[in-house]
Scaffold this active site. Sequence first.
Site, PDB file in Angstrom:
ATOM      1  N   GLY A  37       4.484   7.365 -13.340  1.00 12.86           N
ATOM      2  CA  GLY A  37       5.364   6.745 -12.358  1.00 12.86           C
ATOM      3  C   GLY A  37       5.614   7.487 -11.059  1.00 12.86           C
ATOM      4  O   GLY A  37       6.270   6.942 -10.165  1.00 12.86           O
TER       5      GLY A  37
ATOM      6  N   TYR B 192       4.655  -7.955  -4.340  1.00  8.80           N
ATOM      7  CA  TYR B 192       5.776  -7.008  -4.145  1.00  8.80           C
ATOM      8  C   TYR B 192       6.106  -6.736  -2.672  1.00  8.80           C
ATOM      9  O   TYR B 192       6.908  -5.867  -2.392  1.00  8.80           O
ATOM     10  CB  TYR B 192       5.454  -5.631  -4.747  1.00  8.80           C
ATOM     11  CG  TYR B 192       4.774  -5.595  -6.079  1.00  8.80           C
ATOM     12  CD1 TYR B 192       5.409  -6.064  -7.224  1.00  8.80           C
ATOM     13  CD2 TYR B 192       3.502  -5.030  -6.214  1.00  8.80           C
ATOM     14  CE1 TYR B 192       4.788  -5.978  -8.464  1.00  8.80           C
ATOM     15  CE2 TYR B 192       2.874  -4.948  -7.448  1.00  8.80           C
ATOM     16  CZ  TYR B 192       3.519  -5.423  -8.561  1.00  8.80           C
ATOM     17  OH  TYR B 192       2.902  -5.334  -9.780  1.00  8.80           O
TER      18      TYR B 192
ATOM     19  N   GLU C  17       1.464  10.523 -18.187  1.00  7.39           N
ATOM     20  CA  GLU C  17       0.590   9.349 -18.046  1.00  7.39           C
ATOM     21  C   GLU C  17       0.555   8.824 -16.615  1.00  7.39           C
ATOM     22  O   GLU C  17       0.966   7.684 -16.361  1.00  7.39           O
ATOM     23  CB  GLU C  17       1.139   8.208 -18.908  1.00  7.39           C
ATOM     24  CG  GLU C  17       1.016   8.387 -20.374  1.00  7.39           C
ATOM     25  CD  GLU C  17       1.758   7.303 -21.129  1.00  7.39           C
ATOM     26  OE1 GLU C  17       1.495   7.157 -22.323  1.00  7.39           O
ATOM     27  OE2 GLU C  17       2.613   6.610 -20.529  1.00  7.39           O
ATOM     28  N   PRO C  18       0.083   9.611 -15.672  1.00  7.74           N
ATOM     29  CA  PRO C  18       0.047   9.117 -14.295  1.00  7.74           C
ATOM     30  C   PRO C  18      -1.096   8.119 -14.088  1.00  7.74           C
ATOM     31  O   PRO C  18      -2.190   8.306 -14.623  1.00  7.74           O
ATOM     32  CB  PRO C  18      -0.219  10.389 -13.487  1.00  7.74           C
ATOM     33  CG  PRO C  18      -0.970  11.285 -14.429  1.00  7.74           C
ATOM     34  CD  PRO C  18      -0.476  10.969 -15.814  1.00  7.74           C
ATOM     35  N   GLY C  19      -0.837   7.068 -13.360  1.00  5.00           N
ATOM     36  CA  GLY C  19      -1.893   6.124 -13.007  1.00  5.00           C
ATOM     37  C   GLY C  19      -2.096   6.152 -11.506  1.00  5.00           C
ATOM     38  O   GLY C  19      -3.052   6.724 -10.976  1.00  5.00           O
TER      39      GLY C  19
ATOM     40  N   CYS D  45      -6.563 -19.905  -0.341  1.00  2.00           N
ATOM     41  CA  CYS D  45      -5.814 -21.121  -0.058  1.00  2.00           C
ATOM     42  C   CYS D  45      -4.363 -20.971  -0.469  1.00  2.00           C
ATOM     43  O   CYS D  45      -3.916 -21.566  -1.465  1.00  2.00           O
ATOM     44  CB  CYS D  45      -6.475 -22.296  -0.758  1.00  2.00           C
ATOM     45  SG  CYS D  45      -8.083 -22.582  -0.059  1.00  2.00           S
TER      46      CYS D  45
ATOM     47  N   TYR E 107      -4.176  -0.437  -9.073  1.00  2.00           N
ATOM     48  CA  TYR E 107      -3.622  -1.784  -9.249  1.00  2.00           C
ATOM     49  C   TYR E 107      -4.177  -2.785  -8.230  1.00  2.00           C
ATOM     50  O   TYR E 107      -3.497  -3.724  -7.845  1.00  2.00           O
ATOM     51  CB  TYR E 107      -2.087  -1.747  -9.189  1.00  2.00           C
ATOM     52  CG  TYR E 107      -1.477  -0.815 -10.217  1.00  2.00           C
ATOM     53  CD1 TYR E 107      -1.519  -1.132 -11.571  1.00  2.00           C
ATOM     54  CD2 TYR E 107      -0.874   0.387  -9.847  1.00  2.00           C
ATOM     55  CE1 TYR E 107      -0.972  -0.283 -12.523  1.00  2.00           C
ATOM     56  CE2 TYR E 107      -0.330   1.251 -10.796  1.00  2.00           C
ATOM     57  CZ  TYR E 107      -0.385   0.910 -12.125  1.00  2.00           C
ATOM     58  OH  TYR E 107       0.149   1.752 -13.071  1.00  2.00           O
TER      59      TYR E 107
HETATM   60  N1  LLP Z   1       2.899   4.752 -18.616  1.00  2.00           N
HETATM   61  C1  LLP Z   1       3.421   3.552 -18.896  1.00  2.00           C
HETATM   62  C2  LLP Z   1       3.971   3.300 -20.224  1.00  2.00           C
HETATM   63  C3  LLP Z   1       3.436   2.551 -17.925  1.00  2.00           C
HETATM   64  O1  LLP Z   1       3.949   1.357 -18.206  1.00  2.00           O
HETATM   65  C4  LLP Z   1       2.876   2.801 -16.647  1.00  2.00           C
HETATM   66  C5  LLP Z   1       2.835   1.771 -15.623  1.00  2.00           C
HETATM   67  C6  LLP Z   1       2.341   4.073 -16.409  1.00  2.00           C
HETATM   68  C7  LLP Z   1       2.375   5.029 -17.419  1.00  2.00           C
HETATM   69  C8  LLP Z   1       1.710   4.448 -15.108  1.00  2.00           C
HETATM   70  O2  LLP Z   1       2.579   4.350 -14.029  1.00  2.00           O
HETATM   71  P1  LLP Z   1       2.076   4.881 -12.591  1.00  2.00           P
HETATM   72  O3  LLP Z   1       1.866   6.381 -12.712  1.00  2.00           O
HETATM   73  O4  LLP Z   1       0.803   4.193 -12.278  1.00  2.00           O
HETATM   74  O5  LLP Z   1       3.159   4.521 -11.680  1.00  2.00           O
HETATM   75  N2  LLP Z   1       1.242  -3.358 -10.985  1.00  2.00           N
HETATM   76  C9  LLP Z   1       2.256  -2.479 -10.449  1.00  2.00           C
HETATM   77  C10 LLP Z   1       2.463  -1.243 -11.281  1.00  2.00           C
HETATM   78  C11 LLP Z   1       2.777  -1.527 -12.729  1.00  2.00           C
HETATM   79  C12 LLP Z   1       2.988  -0.283 -13.519  1.00  2.00           C
HETATM   80  C13 LLP Z   1       3.022  -0.572 -14.962  1.00  2.00           C
HETATM   81  N3  LLP Z   1       3.185   0.568 -15.809  1.00  2.00           N
HETATM   82  C14 LLP Z   1       1.900  -2.135  -8.999  1.00  2.00           C
HETATM   83  O6  LLP Z   1       0.882  -2.598  -8.510  1.00  2.00           O
HETATM   84  O7  LLP Z   1       2.632  -1.420  -8.344  1.00  2.00           O
END
Ligand code: LLP
Length: 436
Positions: free
Chosen positions: A249, A338, A291-293, A365, A394
């Site tokens: 996050g 968003y 768990e960084p995404g 469209c 994403y």
């Molecule tokens: N761990 C868990 C359990 C999660 O639900 C998530 C994200 C992450 C890790 C990774 O979070 P990050 O580091 O990427 O912020 N579609 C949305 C984001 C949805 C995130 C869902 N969960 C967007 O485009 O902003």
Amino acid sequence: MTTPVTVRPVTAQIENSIRTIGGISTTDLAKQFDTPLYIMDVATVRNNCRHYTDSLKALNVDYTVAYAGKAGMCFKLLNLLAEEGLGTDVVSGGEIHTVLQTNIDRDKIYFHGNNKSKKELEMAIEAGIRIVIDNAYELQLIDSITKETGKQAQLLIRLKPEIEAHTHEHIQTGQIESKFGVSKAELIPMIQTILDAPNLQFLGIHGHIGSQIFDPIPYEKLAHLMMDYLIKIKQDTQAPVLELNLGGGIGIPYIEADKPPVVSDVITQMVTILKDGCAQANIPLPRIIVEPGRSIVATAGATLYSAGALKSIPVKSGTLNYVFVDGGMADNLRYALYKSEYTFEVANKADHPATTQYTIAGKFCESGDKLGENIPLPQVESGDLVLVYGTGAYNYAMASHYNLFPYLAMVGIEDGVADLWIERETYEDLNTHFKK
Ligand code: LLP
């Protein structure tokens, strides 16, 4: 040594007014791979990974950095992350199937989701993937699968931290109304159930507070809360907690004004709270999982479009200038969903001064098919290349086939070499599953 996180990939430069990424000009990329095109800068992915791995190494703790695969995955990216020592979290059978074909270490895979199917759980148990339990129904399913198959399941429990983190309401996850995780009251009885089942192994607990978070305070709160639960679990169950997963996050800068926290500061702060707490309570420090995404891939990515038609519409406040690009909400849903802000550039006029405010709209469209509004750019002409930064997370992952638009190609660029990571879909691909 890592480089600080910036809006643009770390290798972004300008040569003769043309933006280059990873040593390749965007005009050459457009010629070779066509537009629209997802570009991933490998040096930036590596740099972002090392923000996490270097700080955890320096803290001298046992750790896993599990990339949140929902931000976007393909074989080349996952193998790159495996090179950097990362694992992944997965949230579906499709993601499990994909990760299992890569070099990602199976001991570093965490399976998430609030409604995992029996089939998906069977896949995970068969592959020996750790499962992060979300609810009591799922625990029952897992128990019955292990009884049927005689296999063991390695389990963590996702605790709803109830910590407020300021971000878009769609991506808040830690609050009590959230659909994810178990309440604090459910935690100890659930651990007890696992401890009583011969085929279930209790590994630890998980907490995630949301996504695109700029404030470090909720992370401190999360570390304190998890520390309290490490103590409570020891007192109430005597079970050792081997793994503590702190979720992901941490935010990234989409625009220059965004000031996200420094990854190593957040990590160091959380781990220090846990190290001190465990020492005081005489509890061994569990393996720390993060768990960084987004913060691994977002800033490595950019989307390259071609400008097509332009429209200038007289409105009350002056003129509304539209640039229409050859993609839009099907390859980047985030503005429509968003109102997410992005940084834009005319890639073939990268150092020209901005003179005009534009609305960048796609070709789909729907009136809401926009990527940005009030964007200052140099004068745009049809045929110019429009580059959008920060699209590495994403975007591909949330792409759609709206208007039967094929998925874009993705190239990974490193040291002047462009490697095709994902092939562009063809019209034939789109029809593959249509019965005649
Ligand atoms: N761990 C868990 C359990 C999660 O639900 C998530 C994200 C992450 C890790 C990774 O979070 P990050 O580091 O990427 O912020 N579609 C949305 C984001 C949805 C995130 C869902 N969960 C967007 O485009 O902003």
